[in-house]
Design a protein around this motif. Structure first.
Motif, PDB file in Angstrom:
ATOM      1  N   TYR A 239     -43.453  22.636 -14.161  1.00  0.00           N
ATOM      2  CA  TYR A 239     -43.241  21.453 -13.508  1.00  0.00           C
ATOM      3  C   TYR A 239     -42.322  20.798 -14.196  1.00  0.00           C
ATOM      4  O   TYR A 239     -42.387  20.562 -15.621  1.00  0.00           O
TER       5      TYR A 239
ATOM      6  N   TRP B 266     -51.641  28.546  -4.137  1.00  0.00           N
ATOM      7  CA  TRP B 266     -52.476  27.341  -4.391  1.00  0.00           C
ATOM      8  C   TRP B 266     -52.423  26.244  -3.592  1.00  0.00           C
ATOM      9  O   TRP B 266     -51.184  25.743  -3.066  1.00  0.00           O
TER      10      TRP B 266
ATOM     11  N   CYS C  35     -58.372  20.465 -12.344  1.00  0.00           N
ATOM     12  CA  CYS C  35     -57.370  20.576 -13.140  1.00  0.00           C
ATOM     13  C   CYS C  35     -56.898  19.150 -13.726  1.00  0.00           C
ATOM     14  O   CYS C  35     -56.779  18.281 -13.156  1.00  0.00           O
TER      15      CYS C  35
ATOM     16  N   GLU D  24     -52.651  21.267 -20.031  1.00  0.00           N
ATOM     17  CA  GLU D  24     -53.552  21.341 -18.805  1.00  0.00           C
ATOM     18  C   GLU D  24     -54.823  21.794 -19.248  1.00  0.00           C
ATOM     19  O   GLU D  24     -54.922  23.006 -19.883  1.00  0.00           O
TER      20      GLU D  24
ATOM     21  N   LEU E 227     -52.018  33.575 -13.813  1.00  0.00           N
ATOM     22  CA  LEU E 227     -53.554  33.367 -13.432  1.00  0.00           C
ATOM     23  C   LEU E 227     -53.625  34.130 -12.116  1.00  0.00           C
ATOM     24  O   LEU E 227     -52.861  34.216 -11.051  1.00  0.00           O
TER      25      LEU E 227
ATOM     26  N   ILE F 149     -57.002  28.268  -5.540  1.00  0.00           N
ATOM     27  CA  ILE F 149     -56.296  29.308  -5.938  1.00  0.00           C
ATOM     28  C   ILE F 149     -56.796  30.437  -5.062  1.00  0.00           C
ATOM     29  O   ILE F 149     -57.916  30.675  -5.010  1.00  0.00           O
TER      30      ILE F 149
ATOM     31  N   TYR G   8     -46.482  25.401 -18.168  1.00  0.00           N
ATOM     32  CA  TYR G   8     -46.167  24.219 -18.081  1.00  0.00           C
ATOM     33  C   TYR G   8     -45.643  23.770 -19.611  1.00  0.00           C
ATOM     34  O   TYR G   8     -46.379  23.505 -20.599  1.00  0.00           O
TER      35      TYR G   8
ATOM     36  N   TYR H  45     -60.573  26.617 -18.974  1.00  0.00           N
ATOM     37  CA  TYR H  45     -59.889  27.029 -19.829  1.00  0.00           C
ATOM     38  C   TYR H  45     -58.503  25.998 -20.250  1.00  0.00           C
ATOM     39  O   TYR H  45     -58.565  25.178 -19.707  1.00  0.00           O
TER      40      TYR H  45
ATOM     41  N   ILE I  25     -47.307  30.915 -14.454  1.00  0.00           N
ATOM     42  CA  ILE I  25     -47.217  29.396 -14.795  1.00  0.00           C
ATOM     43  C   ILE I  25     -46.964  29.236 -16.246  1.00  0.00           C
ATOM     44  O   ILE I  25     -47.328  29.863 -17.262  1.00  0.00           O
TER      45      ILE I  25
ATOM     46  N   ARG J  91     -54.559  16.401  -5.210  1.00  0.00           N
ATOM     47  CA  ARG J  91     -54.319  15.369  -6.163  1.00  0.00           C
ATOM     48  C   ARG J  91     -54.999  14.163  -6.041  1.00  0.00           C
ATOM     49  O   ARG J  91     -54.610  13.125  -5.121  1.00  0.00           O
TER      50      ARG J  91
ATOM     51  N   SER K  26     -53.219  22.124  -4.091  1.00  0.00           N
ATOM     52  CA  SER K  26     -53.601  21.074  -4.852  1.00  0.00           C
ATOM     53  C   SER K  26     -53.750  19.928  -4.313  1.00  0.00           C
ATOM     54  O   SER K  26     -53.019  19.233  -3.619  1.00  0.00           O
TER      55      SER K  26
ATOM     56  N   HIS L 174     -56.860  17.215 -10.351  1.00  0.00           N
ATOM     57  CA  HIS L 174     -56.383  17.721  -9.106  1.00  0.00           C
ATOM     58  C   HIS L 174     -57.685  18.647  -9.009  1.00  0.00           C
ATOM     59  O   HIS L 174     -58.094  19.183  -9.856  1.00  0.00           O
TER      60      HIS L 174
ATOM     61  N   THR M 222     -58.008  21.881  -7.184  1.00  0.00           N
ATOM     62  CA  THR M 222     -56.994  23.083  -6.682  1.00  0.00           C
ATOM     63  C   THR M 222     -57.960  24.018  -6.312  1.00  0.00           C
ATOM     64  O   THR M 222     -58.541  24.868  -7.034  1.00  0.00           O
TER      65      THR M 222
HETATM   66  C1  9YT Z   1     -54.618  26.185 -12.399  1.00  0.00           C
HETATM   67  C2  9YT Z   1     -53.308  25.878 -11.820  1.00  0.00           C
HETATM   68  O1  9YT Z   1     -52.430  25.502 -12.853  1.00  0.00           O
HETATM   69  N1  9YT Z   1     -53.004  26.017 -10.714  1.00  0.00           N
HETATM   70  C3  9YT Z   1     -51.640  25.787 -10.372  1.00  0.00           C
HETATM   71  C4  9YT Z   1     -51.480  24.379  -9.458  1.00  0.00           C
HETATM   72  C5  9YT Z   1     -51.651  23.167 -10.467  1.00  0.00           C
HETATM   73  N2  9YT Z   1     -53.026  23.107 -11.165  1.00  0.00           N
HETATM   74  C6  9YT Z   1     -52.066  21.766  -9.565  1.00  0.00           C
HETATM   75  O2  9YT Z   1     -50.604  21.114  -9.517  1.00  0.00           O
HETATM   76  O3  9YT Z   1     -53.172  21.461  -9.252  1.00  0.00           O
END
Ligand code: 9YT
Length: 130
Positions: free
Chosen positions: A125, A21, A107, A57, A95, A42, A52, A85, A50, A25, A23, A38, A40
């Motif tokens: 993260y 991916w 996101c 998120e 994902l 994919i 978190y 989601y 993933i 930001r 991102s 973000h 993003t």
């Molecule tokens: C959809 C998701 O979680 N993708 C991973 C990257 C994350 N969303 C980001 O840092 O933007």
């Protein structure tokens, strides 16, 4: 108020390549909003683990299609354009983006990401120590 343009973020340290991916930001912790936002991409045909554990998120798909598999229950959630989601239980998930094309996701993270984070080996993260 202010306006943030995607074009202004591209090629800066607010554009982060996570492998599967990229991102972009747009709104970060430094903006003081209490969340980050973000845009993003994919990449088509990828699967990303993933989890978190330190962030909630929500992920709004604005282009493409794919699916999310939540690992606690093995459920598969098809996701396509115009669907969001919501990972309200810090859900560990996979994902998957369809082979047909990239997904583009908006996101939102609470608490906000500080900026340069990429996933660790567990798809996490780190918690922001501040
Ligand atoms: C959809 C998701 O979680 N993708 C991973 C990257 C994350 N969303 C980001 O840092 O933007």
């Amino acid at each position: 108020m202010k306006v943030v343009k995607l074009a202004d973020v591209l090629g800066t340290d607010q554009e982060v390549d996570g492998g599967n991916w990229v991102s972009r930001r747009l709104v970060l912790k430094k903006d003081g909003m209490g969340y980050s936002v973000h845009d993003t991409i994919i990449k088509a045909g990828t699967e990303t683990h993933i989890w978190y554990q330190n962030h909630l998120e929500s992920v709004y798909c604005i282009e493409g299609e794919g699916e999310v598999e939540t690992l606690a229950d093995g459920k598969v959630w098809p996701i396509k354009k115009d669907e969001i989601y919501v990972l309200d239980k810090n859900d560990e998930h996979l994902l998957r983006a369809s082979e047909k094309g990239d997904m583009r996701m908006v996101c939102v993270f609470n608490p906000p990401i500080t900026g340069r984070e990429v996933h660790d080996e567990n798809g996490v993260y780190p918690v922001d120590e501040d």
